[in-house]
Design an enzyme around this catalytic site. Structure first.
Site, PDB file in Angstrom:
ATOM      1  N   HIS A 156      48.269   6.781 -28.966  1.00 41.78           N
ATOM      2  CA  HIS A 156      47.769   5.429 -28.162  1.00 41.78           C
ATOM      3  C   HIS A 156      48.959   4.922 -27.383  1.00 41.78           C
ATOM      4  O   HIS A 156      50.107   4.908 -27.796  1.00 41.78           O
ATOM      5  CB  HIS A 156      47.355   4.274 -29.295  1.00 41.78           C
ATOM      6  CG  HIS A 156      46.259   4.855 -30.070  1.00 41.78           C
ATOM      7  ND1 HIS A 156      45.969   4.481 -31.245  1.00 41.78           N
ATOM      8  CD2 HIS A 156      44.983   5.195 -29.479  1.00 41.78           C
ATOM      9  CE1 HIS A 156      44.729   4.644 -31.470  1.00 41.78           C
ATOM     10  NE2 HIS A 156      44.285   5.045 -30.574  1.00 41.78           N
ATOM     11  N   GLU A 215      51.717   2.073 -27.993  1.00 42.57           N
ATOM     12  CA  GLU A 215      52.630   1.900 -29.050  1.00 42.57           C
ATOM     13  C   GLU A 215      53.777   2.723 -29.072  1.00 42.57           C
ATOM     14  O   GLU A 215      54.031   3.982 -29.565  1.00 42.57           O
ATOM     15  CB  GLU A 215      51.672   2.718 -30.319  1.00 42.57           C
ATOM     16  CG  GLU A 215      50.227   2.019 -30.600  1.00 42.57           C
ATOM     17  CD  GLU A 215      49.209   2.730 -31.258  1.00 42.57           C
ATOM     18  OE1 GLU A 215      49.404   3.591 -32.112  1.00 42.57           O
ATOM     19  OE2 GLU A 215      48.169   2.137 -31.384  1.00 42.57           O
ATOM     20  N   ARG A 229      45.450   1.475 -23.864  1.00 45.53           N
ATOM     21  CA  ARG A 229      45.325   2.183 -25.311  1.00 45.53           C
ATOM     22  C   ARG A 229      44.964   3.771 -25.265  1.00 45.53           C
ATOM     23  O   ARG A 229      45.256   4.613 -25.586  1.00 45.53           O
ATOM     24  CB  ARG A 229      44.339   1.477 -26.288  1.00 45.53           C
ATOM     25  CG  ARG A 229      44.041   2.367 -27.472  1.00 45.53           C
ATOM     26  CD  ARG A 229      42.886   1.426 -28.268  1.00 45.53           C
ATOM     27  NE  ARG A 229      42.348   2.159 -29.342  1.00 45.53           N
ATOM     28  CZ  ARG A 229      42.756   2.263 -30.552  1.00 45.53           C
ATOM     29  NH1 ARG A 229      43.817   1.489 -31.124  1.00 45.53           N
ATOM     30  NH2 ARG A 229      42.090   3.002 -31.596  1.00 45.53           N
ATOM     31  N   HIS A 249      51.566   5.990 -35.424  1.00 45.77           N
ATOM     32  CA  HIS A 249      50.765   4.845 -34.816  1.00 45.77           C
ATOM     33  C   HIS A 249      51.631   3.465 -35.084  1.00 45.77           C
ATOM     34  O   HIS A 249      52.733   3.536 -35.945  1.00 45.77           O
ATOM     35  CB  HIS A 249      49.676   4.630 -35.261  1.00 45.77           C
ATOM     36  CG  HIS A 249      48.385   5.737 -34.775  1.00 45.77           C
ATOM     37  ND1 HIS A 249      47.647   5.586 -33.916  1.00 45.77           N
ATOM     38  CD2 HIS A 249      48.385   6.926 -35.243  1.00 45.77           C
ATOM     39  CE1 HIS A 249      46.932   6.623 -33.720  1.00 45.77           C
ATOM     40  NE2 HIS A 249      47.297   7.566 -34.521  1.00 45.77           N
ATOM     41  N   GLU A 275      51.275   3.703 -39.815  1.00 47.71           N
ATOM     42  CA  GLU A 275      51.524   2.637 -38.789  1.00 47.71           C
ATOM     43  C   GLU A 275      52.704   1.959 -38.870  1.00 47.71           C
ATOM     44  O   GLU A 275      53.064   1.353 -39.962  1.00 47.71           O
ATOM     45  CB  GLU A 275      50.237   1.474 -39.047  1.00 47.71           C
ATOM     46  CG  GLU A 275      48.700   2.147 -38.978  1.00 47.71           C
ATOM     47  CD  GLU A 275      48.456   2.082 -37.508  1.00 47.71           C
ATOM     48  OE1 GLU A 275      49.028   1.677 -36.751  1.00 47.71           O
ATOM     49  OE2 GLU A 275      47.247   2.286 -37.436  1.00 47.71           O
TER      50      GLU A 275
HETATM   51  O1  0X9 Z   1      42.438   2.824 -34.915  1.00 49.67           O
HETATM   52  C1  0X9 Z   1      43.214   3.657 -34.964  1.00 49.67           C
HETATM   53  O2  0X9 Z   1      43.080   4.743 -34.371  1.00 49.67           O
HETATM   54  C2  0X9 Z   1      44.510   3.626 -35.912  1.00 49.67           C
HETATM   55  N1  0X9 Z   1      44.939   2.282 -35.812  1.00 49.67           N
HETATM   56  S1  0X9 Z   1      45.675   1.698 -34.425  1.00 49.67           S
HETATM   57  O3  0X9 Z   1      45.772   0.379 -34.678  1.00 49.67           O
HETATM   58  N2  0X9 Z   1      47.168   2.392 -34.222  1.00 49.67           N
HETATM   59  O4  0X9 Z   1      44.922   1.903 -33.313  1.00 49.67           O
HETATM   60  C3  0X9 Z   1      44.363   3.938 -37.340  1.00 49.67           C
HETATM   61  C4  0X9 Z   1      44.258   5.529 -37.401  1.00 49.67           C
HETATM   62  C5  0X9 Z   1      43.102   5.928 -38.367  1.00 49.67           C
HETATM   63  N3  0X9 Z   1      43.302   7.429 -38.391  1.00 49.67           N
HETATM   64  C6  0X9 Z   1      42.325   8.312 -38.579  1.00 49.67           C
HETATM   65  N4  0X9 Z   1      40.983   7.840 -38.537  1.00 49.67           N
HETATM   66  N5  0X9 Z   1      42.473   9.342 -38.664  1.00 49.67           N
HETATM   67 ZN    ZN Z   2      47.250   3.693 -32.659  1.00 49.20          ZN
END
Ligand code: 0X9
Ligand code: ZN
Length: 414
Positions: free
Chosen positions: A172, A175, A225, A293, A368
């Site tokens: 992303h 980040e 993003r 992340h 995270e």
């Molecule tokens: O939404 C996401 O992709 C992640 N949170 S973020 O705020 N950094 O965008 C969470 C990742 C969840 N991971 C997987 N589904 N593998």
């Molecule tokens: Zn992310």
């Protein structure tokens, strides 16, 4: 005449390209819906110009919402009147964006007291490879949509392949803390206190998985993003919804303009294709996959497509708790461990899920990193080093567990 039009158009395109979005007056609010209708109203905000920093998911679950000035008055009052709780997280995010540079300490050398550019990070990787040529490699596993190399830094001592750990960051674009922590980790493994970890493991570190998006956050839009692939209506797909494991099943959008657009098809993005094609060549030795992340301070266990717990859930939870204990020792930073769907929302097509589900790697985790919302994606550069240090304290628990074989490679789930 034609030439004049051409010149005017060309200069317009140029200025449009180099324009940086100004976020003066944009605020971030934490909004908690209490009923299904409040949740539905909250979800609608994205269609009228709000951006989610944390997606709304369920009743009682807070969402973090970036609101332009025109949505902060009446719109927020309506949500409040419906019964949602609204907490102010950030008043004016442009101040924080400006602060990222003004609080940066640039010494002229690569370091972690300022956020580095794409070029600076690549130069650091090359310099480290040249400094340790005998046991490091720097190689590209593919190109991004705009033609940037996806550079993996490999550390491998001795002649025989060892159990391997993979770490990737900045899938992303916004980040930034994640690639800073990745390069800090490389430095610790080569020149710092963690060189011992390279005796037992080979390391693969991909510091910037989404370089086009990352560069775009530096030049145009700090809060970008997605990838930068061109589509008919909007640009980019959410690379962390684009992997071919339960693709588009949940928490992904089929609207190309959404922040969580899963892409035209699974692996439609060159950046995710690169992983799809490279990981199989090392999966035999891969014992750990870690994806970085931000933000929220979470240690996330697979999977994102379902709330069903994995068979090794208890082992993972126990490990997660021990990691969280370690990340708290230095600065009392609290990380929470759990399943993605339990802690955040359903989100399928993530990189970790694909690695776990397709290659059955014994330990896959998503971190995270800092913080919990005071600065969100705009974490001040003064927090880079502490965030990286505490992450490494946590990584130590992972390394130790993989050494001891606490998480064994023999689980089969399909
Ligand atoms: O939404 C996401 O992709 C992640 N949170 S973020 O705020 N950094 O965008 C969470 C990742 C969840 N991971 C997987 N589904 N593998
Ligand atoms: Zn992310």
């Amino acid at each position: 005449m034609e030439i004049v039009i051409y010149v005017v158009l060309a200069s317009f395109t140029l200025s449009a390209c180099s324009e940086r979005i100004n976020y003066t007056g944009y605020a971030v609010k934490r909004i908690t819906p209490k009923t299904e209708s409040q949740l539905a109203a909250l979800k609608q905000l994205e269609n009228i110009g709000a951006l989610f920093w944390k997606e709304p998911s369920a009743r009682g679950r807070p969402a973090d919402v970036l609101l332009p000035p025109n949505l902060q008055g009446e719109m927020v009052n309506i949500l409040k009147a419906m019964g949602s709780t609204v907490e102010n997280l950030i008043e004016n995010i442009q101040v924080l964006i400006d602060n990222e540079e003004s609080a940066a300490k640039r010494t002229g050398q690569f370091g972690w007291t300022a956020y580095s550019s794409f070029e600076e990070i690549n130069a650091f990787l090359l310099e480290q490879h040249e400094k340790h040529p005998n046991y490091t490699r720097l190689f590209s596993i593919g190109k991004s949509f705009e033609g940037r190399d996806l550079l993996v830094f490999k550390i491998s001592r001795g002649s025989k392949p060892k159990k391997s750990i993979w770490l990737d960051a900045n899938i992303h674009a916004r980040e930034w803390i994640t690639s800073a922590v990745a390069t800090f980790t490389i430095n610790e493994l080569l020149n710092g206190e963690r060189t011992g970890w390279t005796r037992d493991f080979d390391w693969y570190i991909l510091s910037i998985l989404n370089p086009d998006g990352f560069v775009y956050t530096k030049t145009n839009n700090r809060l970008w993003r997605k990838t930068r692939s061109t589509g008919l209506r909007c640009i980019g797909a959410d690379a962390n919804r684009n992997f071919g494991f339960h693709w588009m099943e949940s928490g992904s959008s089929n609207n190309p303009c959404s922040e969580t657009y899963g892409g035209k098809s699974a692996f439609s993005e060159l950046e995710t294709q690169a992983l799809r094609d490279y990981i199989p060549s090392i999966s035999k030795h891969l014992v750990g996959y870690i994806s970085l992340h931000s933000y929220s301070q979470l240690i996330l266990l697979p999977y994102g497509h379902s709330n069903k717990h994995i068979p090794q859930y208890d082992t993972y939870m126990d490990l997660g708790h021990r990691i969280a204990q370690a990340t708290a020792t230095r600065y009392q930073t609290m990380y929470t461990t759990g399943n993605i769907v339990d802690l955040l929302y359903a989100a399928s097509g993530g990189s970790m899920d694909w690695v776990k589900g397709t290659h059955n790697i014994n330990l896959t985790l998503t971190f995270e990193l800092r913080d919990t919302g005071r600065y969100g994606f705009l974490l001040p550069p003064t927090e880079i080093i502490p965030t990286a240090e505490e992450f490494l304290d946590g990584l130590e628990v992972i390394v130790q567990s993989l050494r001891d074989g606490i998480i064994t490679p023999d689980f089969k789930e399909h």
